[in-house]
Design a protein around this motif. Sequence first.
Motif, PDB file in Angstrom:
ATOM      1  N   HIS A   1     -14.352 -15.123  -4.403  1.00 20.59           N
ATOM      2  CA  HIS A   1     -12.969 -15.256  -4.853  1.00 20.59           C
ATOM      3  C   HIS A   1     -12.290 -16.266  -3.923  1.00 20.59           C
ATOM      4  O   HIS A   1     -12.237 -16.040  -2.713  1.00 20.59           O
ATOM      5  CB  HIS A   1     -12.219 -13.924  -4.763  1.00 20.59           C
ATOM      6  CG  HIS A   1     -13.002 -12.752  -5.274  1.00 20.59           C
ATOM      7  ND1 HIS A   1     -13.075 -12.439  -6.613  1.00 20.59           N
ATOM      8  CD2 HIS A   1     -13.742 -11.830  -4.622  1.00 20.59           C
ATOM      9  CE1 HIS A   1     -13.830 -11.367  -6.767  1.00 20.59           C
ATOM     10  NE2 HIS A   1     -14.244 -10.975  -5.573  1.00 20.59           N
TER      11      HIS A   1
ATOM     12  N   ARG B   1      -8.801 -18.604  -3.002  1.00 14.88           N
ATOM     13  CA  ARG B   1      -7.352 -18.699  -3.220  1.00 14.88           C
ATOM     14  C   ARG B   1      -6.798 -19.790  -2.316  1.00 14.88           C
ATOM     15  O   ARG B   1      -7.137 -19.870  -1.138  1.00 14.88           O
ATOM     16  CB  ARG B   1      -6.689 -17.356  -2.893  1.00 14.88           C
ATOM     17  CG  ARG B   1      -5.217 -17.313  -3.128  1.00 14.88           C
ATOM     18  CD  ARG B   1      -4.941 -16.925  -4.553  1.00 14.88           C
ATOM     19  NE  ARG B   1      -3.525 -17.098  -4.813  1.00 14.88           N
ATOM     20  CZ  ARG B   1      -3.022 -17.153  -6.012  1.00 14.88           C
ATOM     21  NH1 ARG B   1      -3.795 -17.032  -7.055  1.00 14.88           N
ATOM     22  NH2 ARG B   1      -1.740 -17.310  -6.198  1.00 14.88           N
TER      23      ARG B   1
ATOM     24  N   GLU C   1       6.211 -11.724  -7.574  1.00 16.56           N
ATOM     25  CA  GLU C   1       5.759 -10.480  -6.948  1.00 16.56           C
ATOM     26  C   GLU C   1       4.718 -10.767  -5.871  1.00 16.56           C
ATOM     27  O   GLU C   1       3.999 -11.762  -5.940  1.00 16.56           O
ATOM     28  CB  GLU C   1       5.116  -9.560  -8.000  1.00 16.56           C
ATOM     29  CG  GLU C   1       6.080  -9.053  -9.049  1.00 16.56           C
ATOM     30  CD  GLU C   1       5.361  -8.188 -10.081  1.00 16.56           C
ATOM     31  OE1 GLU C   1       4.224  -7.736  -9.832  1.00 16.56           O
ATOM     32  OE2 GLU C   1       5.951  -7.986 -11.151  1.00 16.56           O
TER      33      GLU C   1
ATOM     34  N   ALA D   1       1.206 -10.230  -4.079  1.00 11.32           N
ATOM     35  CA  ALA D   1      -0.151  -9.901  -4.505  1.00 11.32           C
ATOM     36  C   ALA D   1      -1.040  -9.926  -3.261  1.00 11.32           C
ATOM     37  O   ALA D   1      -0.655 -10.473  -2.215  1.00 11.32           O
ATOM     38  CB  ALA D   1      -0.634 -10.897  -5.542  1.00 11.32           C
ATOM     39  N   TYR D   2      -2.221  -9.361  -3.386  1.00  7.82           N
ATOM     40  CA  TYR D   2      -3.111  -9.225  -2.240  1.00  7.82           C
ATOM     41  C   TYR D   2      -4.528  -9.612  -2.635  1.00  7.82           C
ATOM     42  O   TYR D   2      -4.958  -9.400  -3.765  1.00  7.82           O
ATOM     43  CB  TYR D   2      -3.083  -7.781  -1.723  1.00  7.82           C
ATOM     44  CG  TYR D   2      -1.678  -7.365  -1.356  1.00  7.82           C
ATOM     45  CD1 TYR D   2      -1.153  -7.645  -0.104  1.00  7.82           C
ATOM     46  CD2 TYR D   2      -0.855  -6.743  -2.289  1.00  7.82           C
ATOM     47  CE1 TYR D   2       0.147  -7.299   0.224  1.00  7.82           C
ATOM     48  CE2 TYR D   2       0.446  -6.388  -1.972  1.00  7.82           C
ATOM     49  CZ  TYR D   2       0.940  -6.673  -0.725  1.00  7.82           C
ATOM     50  OH  TYR D   2       2.226  -6.337  -0.404  1.00  7.82           O
TER      51      TYR D   2
ATOM     52  N   TYR E   1       0.129 -12.881  -0.723  1.00 10.23           N
ATOM     53  CA  TYR E   1       0.712 -14.119  -1.241  1.00 10.23           C
ATOM     54  C   TYR E   1       1.709 -13.788  -2.349  1.00 10.23           C
ATOM     55  O   TYR E   1       1.696 -12.705  -2.917  1.00 10.23           O
ATOM     56  CB  TYR E   1      -0.372 -15.080  -1.746  1.00 10.23           C
ATOM     57  CG  TYR E   1      -1.193 -14.556  -2.895  1.00 10.23           C
ATOM     58  CD1 TYR E   1      -0.863 -14.855  -4.212  1.00 10.23           C
ATOM     59  CD2 TYR E   1      -2.317 -13.764  -2.662  1.00 10.23           C
ATOM     60  CE1 TYR E   1      -1.615 -14.378  -5.270  1.00 10.23           C
ATOM     61  CE2 TYR E   1      -3.084 -13.285  -3.711  1.00 10.23           C
ATOM     62  CZ  TYR E   1      -2.734 -13.594  -5.008  1.00 10.23           C
ATOM     63  OH  TYR E   1      -3.484 -13.116  -6.057  1.00 10.23           O
ATOM     64  N   LEU E   2       2.559 -14.731  -2.640  1.00  8.17           N
ATOM     65  CA  LEU E   2       3.579 -14.572  -3.674  1.00  8.17           C
ATOM     66  C   LEU E   2       3.042 -15.143  -4.986  1.00  8.17           C
ATOM     67  O   LEU E   2       2.618 -16.301  -5.044  1.00  8.17           O
ATOM     68  CB  LEU E   2       4.844 -15.323  -3.252  1.00  8.17           C
ATOM     69  CG  LEU E   2       6.112 -15.055  -4.029  1.00  8.17           C
ATOM     70  CD1 LEU E   2       6.525 -13.591  -3.886  1.00  8.17           C
ATOM     71  CD2 LEU E   2       7.230 -15.954  -3.521  1.00  8.17           C
ATOM     72  N   LYS E   3       3.049 -14.327  -6.036  1.00  3.00           N
ATOM     73  CA  LYS E   3       2.632 -14.815  -7.355  1.00  3.00           C
ATOM     74  C   LYS E   3       3.673 -15.811  -7.858  1.00  3.00           C
ATOM     75  O   LYS E   3       4.865 -15.501  -7.878  1.00  3.00           O
ATOM     76  CB  LYS E   3       2.520 -13.663  -8.351  1.00  3.00           C
ATOM     77  CG  LYS E   3       1.321 -12.787  -8.162  1.00  3.00           C
ATOM     78  CD  LYS E   3       1.282 -11.756  -9.279  1.00  3.00           C
ATOM     79  CE  LYS E   3       0.055 -10.916  -9.244  1.00  3.00           C
ATOM     80  NZ  LYS E   3       0.047  -9.941 -10.347  1.00  3.00           N
ATOM     81  N   GLN E   4       3.234 -16.979  -8.277  1.00  2.00           N
ATOM     82  CA  GLN E   4       4.149 -18.027  -8.731  1.00  2.00           C
ATOM     83  C   GLN E   4       4.859 -17.656 -10.034  1.00  2.00           C
ATOM     84  O   GLN E   4       6.039 -17.947 -10.207  1.00  2.00           O
ATOM     85  CB  GLN E   4       3.387 -19.343  -8.910  1.00  2.00           C
ATOM     86  CG  GLN E   4       2.805 -19.885  -7.626  1.00  2.00           C
ATOM     87  CD  GLN E   4       3.862 -20.230  -6.591  1.00  2.00           C
ATOM     88  OE1 GLN E   4       4.976 -20.633  -6.923  1.00  2.00           O
ATOM     89  NE2 GLN E   4       3.526 -20.055  -5.328  1.00  2.00           N
ATOM     90  N   ASP E   5       4.160 -16.985 -10.935  1.00  2.00           N
ATOM     91  CA  ASP E   5       4.744 -16.703 -12.247  1.00  2.00           C
ATOM     92  C   ASP E   5       5.762 -15.567 -12.220  1.00  2.00           C
ATOM     93  O   ASP E   5       6.766 -15.610 -12.921  1.00  2.00           O
ATOM     94  CB  ASP E   5       3.650 -16.406 -13.277  1.00  2.00           C
ATOM     95  CG  ASP E   5       2.737 -15.255 -12.855  1.00  2.00           C
ATOM     96  OD1 ASP E   5       2.791 -14.820 -11.691  1.00  2.00           O
ATOM     97  OD2 ASP E   5       1.947 -14.797 -13.708  1.00  2.00           O
ATOM     98  N   SER E   6       5.548 -14.556 -11.372  1.00  2.00           N
ATOM     99  CA  SER E   6       6.436 -13.392 -11.397  1.00  2.00           C
ATOM    100  C   SER E   6       7.260 -13.215 -10.114  1.00  2.00           C
ATOM    101  O   SER E   6       8.211 -12.440 -10.099  1.00  2.00           O
ATOM    102  CB  SER E   6       5.613 -12.118 -11.624  1.00  2.00           C
ATOM    103  OG  SER E   6       4.763 -11.890 -10.506  1.00  2.00           O
TER     104      SER E   6
END
Length: 149
Positions: free
Chosen positions: A62, A64, A102, A104-105, A95-100
Amino acid sequence: MDYKKMGAHVYIRVDKGDEILSSIRRVCSEMDVKSATFLGIGACDKVVVATFIPSKQNFLHHERNGMLEMISLQGNIVTNDKGELIEHAHGMFAYLKQDSGEMAYLGGHLLSAQVSYTAEIVLDTVEHGYIGHQFDPITKINVWKLEGE
């Protein structure tokens, strides 16, 4: 990167653009450390973690990119039967989700992490004896081989 042994620990500052695991290996090599444990925190801009899939005896990778807070790093470094330093580390990144917007981990077996600002690592060296590697036929993975004085 900079590092200094103070008391029983080695404190490592990993700088922007440096890769964390290779930096730890370099410190161990330069200080002739055969085995140690480590932990750390910091900020990264590219990480690759993996999840072990037992049925395949392989890892699922994975990757990122972007602003990732390294909220936990734990691992060890040991010497294999060829005299090479081998690390085993797990990391957790936020990290910060770009779309929402929120949080995330992403976490798992750490393969690489490139520092975006700084990382602070504490290395706890094995002072007497060392930890090696040996193949375990039951689990079919390498496990610790404890060598004492």
